[in-house]
Structure formats: structure tokens, C-alpha cells
Design an enzyme around this catalytic site. Structure first.
Site, PDB file in Angstrom:
ATOM      1  N   LYS A 113     -15.102 -15.803  -6.574  1.00  0.00           N
ATOM      2  CA  LYS A 113     -14.288 -14.706  -6.980  1.00  0.00           C
ATOM      3  C   LYS A 113     -15.271 -13.684  -7.658  1.00  0.00           C
ATOM      4  O   LYS A 113     -16.289 -14.405  -8.229  1.00  0.00           O
ATOM      5  CB  LYS A 113     -13.085 -14.972  -7.877  1.00  0.00           C
ATOM      6  N   GLY A 155       6.380  -6.078 -10.489  1.00  0.00           N
ATOM      7  CA  GLY A 155       4.812  -5.589  -9.712  1.00  0.00           C
ATOM      8  C   GLY A 155       5.329  -5.268  -8.535  1.00  0.00           C
ATOM      9  O   GLY A 155       5.378  -6.191  -7.414  1.00  0.00           O
ATOM     10  N   VAL A 156       5.509  -4.081  -8.043  1.00  0.00           N
ATOM     11  CA  VAL A 156       5.652  -3.545  -6.572  1.00  0.00           C
ATOM     12  C   VAL A 156       4.780  -2.867  -6.121  1.00  0.00           C
ATOM     13  O   VAL A 156       4.898  -1.773  -5.571  1.00  0.00           O
ATOM     14  CB  VAL A 156       7.084  -2.870  -6.525  1.00  0.00           C
ATOM     15  N   GLY A 157       3.308  -3.266  -6.138  1.00  0.00           N
ATOM     16  CA  GLY A 157       2.136  -2.555  -5.687  1.00  0.00           C
ATOM     17  C   GLY A 157       1.947  -3.150  -4.193  1.00  0.00           C
ATOM     18  O   GLY A 157       2.733  -3.094  -3.463  1.00  0.00           O
ATOM     19  N   LYS A 158       0.617  -3.372  -3.970  1.00  0.00           N
ATOM     20  CA  LYS A 158       0.018  -3.917  -2.803  1.00  0.00           C
ATOM     21  C   LYS A 158       1.067  -4.966  -2.122  1.00  0.00           C
ATOM     22  O   LYS A 158       1.453  -4.789  -1.210  1.00  0.00           O
ATOM     23  CB  LYS A 158      -1.195  -4.484  -2.835  1.00  0.00           C
ATOM     24  N   VAL A 159       1.157  -5.930  -2.736  1.00  0.00           N
ATOM     25  CA  VAL A 159       2.101  -7.072  -2.075  1.00  0.00           C
ATOM     26  C   VAL A 159       3.664  -6.932  -2.429  1.00  0.00           C
ATOM     27  O   VAL A 159       4.432  -7.048  -1.707  1.00  0.00           O
ATOM     28  CB  VAL A 159       1.674  -8.278  -2.682  1.00  0.00           C
ATOM     29  N   GLY A 160       3.854  -6.595  -3.536  1.00  0.00           N
ATOM     30  CA  GLY A 160       5.284  -6.638  -4.052  1.00  0.00           C
ATOM     31  C   GLY A 160       6.392  -5.608  -3.229  1.00  0.00           C
ATOM     32  O   GLY A 160       7.341  -6.160  -2.810  1.00  0.00           O
ATOM     33  N   HIS A 161       5.807  -4.419  -2.659  1.00  0.00           N
ATOM     34  CA  HIS A 161       6.650  -3.672  -1.866  1.00  0.00           C
ATOM     35  C   HIS A 161       6.658  -4.209  -0.616  1.00  0.00           C
ATOM     36  O   HIS A 161       8.139  -3.824   0.030  1.00  0.00           O
ATOM     37  CB  HIS A 161       6.050  -2.141  -2.066  1.00  0.00           C
TER      38      HIS A 161
END
Length: 366
Positions: free
Chosen positions: A91, A191-197
């Protein structure tokens, strides 16, 4: 107390002595002209070149950034092992606010540093970095995934990350309730950003009742404007206390499962996309003692890394989706191992991953 570099000595203790350490290599990168400060951590190459994303985040200090890189790299070793990939774990973190300091010059400098490792580390997107950024990094480094389709890449890996989490939820439902269907289940997503949405879309398509929260109002608004039947909640603290919540999905930053949140969780299942959800060792037992089923984060969120790994061999979305669908069976196998061994699912997943890494090292004669 500090080490010879001036960094807190506990960082070096983590690297060389603690159970969270065991990393093969940690590289500190700096390019004064562009303002780049980065840390590249390689935890293991027992199964192949280390693969993991680049996080761009305004850490409070350099020691926090190093600690995050170490933890995330170790998590990637376990994630890649459980996903059945021929990759170890690595990472990178870039220190700073991407809204303020991200530039083409900085990304190119970062690409040169990754390239200097000669393929021991393969990078991709993470929090604060996007497909367009990887396209820039790739101009200096051929060991870059998560690029745009027009530049030979697979595009947005969050699509399959969400799909994998959805499969983990289905496996959790099968194990706990005897039916993989999520219809009528109450699911809270933090969290509804990149993945959440994307996860919202899968859940609504199956008929789940969805609650969401996010520190960014615009992220919540994007979901609720598209889906008026999705209910917005003020914050994560309110979300995890919702009466009758079936599944809690942490999909933001790590540490969501801690001494404050676990005692008040109403959900019967925790299954989300965030990395490093367990704030400290022992939390997994606290969760199990409350009768809550925890789907290990690095198992269910592996869809994205499955996608970017495939990019190295000529990307095929259908092939990737089929592999990501196997997260359902992998999650069920972990629950079965946990029950058989009398241990929490997180410990069962660790045992399976460690065995695969051990076998990989043995094959290489290590």
C-alpha cells in the site's frame, strides 16, 4: 522518544517487532519540487508482487501516515490471499490534502518512485485517488492499474468492490437466517462515496430498505435525489442505533468497530467495504460475544483488487465479475471454519490467509 529519523519510535517497533509488522520493505519518498511526501509499504511478496492502492489523505503527521501504510499493506496481503490472487500485499499513502496539493507534477513524481521498485509493488486507486490520477502515474510507471479503458485499463474498481460486498451480505444472510435474499432487510450504509453508492443500487434492486449517512452532504444528496425511498440519517452514531437494523455496512475509513460503537450496534450483521474496520485486536471477540456476525472486511471488499489484478493480464469484466461472485462462497467457508474452530470469523479468515501465504513462501523456498 524518537528514532534516528526523528519519527516516533513506536512506528519502528510496529515495523520490526509487533504482530502488526513483518513487512519486507518500507520506502519513504519525497519530491520537494512538487510537494510530494509518500510512504510505500510492502508487507509480503510470498504470493507474487505486492498489489494495493494509493491513498491520498491529509494525515495529522508523518507517523500517522506511516502507521496507516503499514496497516493497509498488511491488510492487502490477507485480502489478496483470500481473493485467490497471485499477489502479495502493499500500500502507498501520499501525505496531504488532495484538493489542495494534487497536481500532475506530483503524480508523475510519485510514479517515478513506484517504478524505482522494479515491479515489487503494483499500485492502483484508493481514497483520494481516481482513475484519471492512475493514468498520469502510468506515464512514469508501467506497474500501475486502475487506469481508464481508453488508456488500457479497467476503469472504476469500485463497481466490483460493491458487488463483492453485496455477495458478502448475501452469504451472511444465508448463514444467519438460512436464506441469501436481502429483500425486506434493513441495511445501514455509512459512507456513500465511491463504493457505497454502488452498494445502494444492489440493495434496492433486491428490495432491501436502505439507510445512509456520510460526512459529505453532497454524497448523501446524490443518493437520495436518485432514490427518494432511501432514508438519510444524521451521522454514523445515529445509523448504528436504528431499531431493527439487520445489516450495518461501514464503507468509509477504518476503525468503525471500536469500544464505543460495538456495544450500541443494533445490527445482526456487519458487512462493509471499509478497510481495517476492527479498531484494535479483541474487537472481533466483542462483536461475536454480542451475537453479531462479522463478515471480515478484507474478504468481502476484494472485488476491486480482483478487478485491478486482472488488468495486468488483459482486462475482461465478465471474468472479473465471476471471480468476485466467489466472495459469496469464500465468506460462507470462513463462517464454517469459525464455527468449527470456535473462533470469530476474523480469526478464521486470518488463519486461512496465513496458510496460503505460508504455502506460497514454501513453494518459493523461503
Amino acid at each position: 522518544m524518537t528514532d534516528v529519523t526523528g519519527a516516533p519510535a513506536d512506528v519502528l517497533h510496529t515495523l520490526f517487532h509487533s504482530d502488526q509488522g513483518g513487512h519486507e520493505q518500507v520506502v519513504l519518498c519525497q519530491d520537494r519540487a512538487s510537494g510530494l511526501k509518500a510512504v510505500i509499504a510492502i508487507h509480503s511478496t510470498a504470493l507474487g508482487p505486492a498489489l494495493g492502492g494509493t491513498r491520498f489523505y491529509p494525515y495529522r503527521n508523518e507517523a500517522e501516515a506511516v502507521a496507516d501504510a503499514l496497516n493497509l499493506a498488511r491488510g492487502m496481503s490477507y485480502k489478496n490471499a483470500m481473493a485467490g490472487l497471485d499477489h502479495g500485499g502493499g500500500k502507498a499513502v501520499i501525505i496531504g490534502d488532495p484538493e489542495r496539493i494534487k497536481s500532475e507534477e506530483l503524480l508523475l513524481a510519485y510514479g517515478r518512485f513506484v517504478a524505482s521498485l522494479g515491479g515489487r509493488y503494483v499500485t492502483a486507486c484508493d481514497v483520494g485517488t481516481y482513475v484519471a490520477d492512475m493514468d498520469v502515474v502510468a506515464r512514469e510507471c508501467r506497474w500501475t492499474t486502475g487506469r481508464s479503458p481508453e488508456n488500457g485499463g479497467a476503469g472504476d474498481s469500485s463497481v466490483l468492490t460493491a458487488f463483492g460486498v453485496y455477495q458478502g451480505m448475501r452469504a451472511s444472510a444465508q448463514h444467519l437466517w438460512g436464506d441469501p435474499s436481502l429483500r425486506g432487510r434493513r441495511v445501514g450504509i455509512a459512507g456513500v462515496g465511491k463504493v457505497g453508492h454502488h452498494l445502494v443500487e444492489h440493495l434496492l434492486a433486491e428490495g432491501a430498505e436502505v439507510f445512509v449517512t456520510d460526512v459529505r452532504e453532497e454524497a448523501v444528496r446524490r443518493v437520495t435525489e436518485r432514490h427518494p425511498n432511501v432514508l438519510a440519517v444524521a451521522d454514523t452514531d445515529a445509523l448504528i442505533r436504528i431499531d431493527g437494523l439487520d445489516i450495518y455496512a461501514p464503507c468509509a475509513l477504518g476503525g468503525a468497530l471500536n469500544d464505543d460503537s460495538v456495544p450500541v450496534l443494533t445490527a445482526r450483521v456487519v458487512c462493509g467495504a471499509a478497510n481495517n474496520q476492527l479498531a484494535h485486536p479483541g474487537v472481533e471477540k466483542d462483536i461475536a460475544d454480542r451475537g453479531i456476525l462479522y463478515a471480515p472486511d478484507y474478504v468481502v471488499n476484494a472485488g476491486g483488487v480482483i478487478q485491478v489484478a486482472d488488468e495486468l493480464h488483459g482486462f475482461d469484466f465478465d471474468r472479473c465479475k465471476a471471480k468476485a461472485a466467489q466472495i459469496y462462497d469464500t465468506t460462507l467457508a470462513i463462517f464454517a471454519r469459525a464455527k468449527a474452530d470456535g473462533i470469530p470469523p476474523a480469526a478464521a479468515a486470518d488463519r486461512i490467509a496465513e496458510q496460503r501465504m505460508h504455502d506460497g513462501a514454501a513453494l518459493r523456498g523461503w
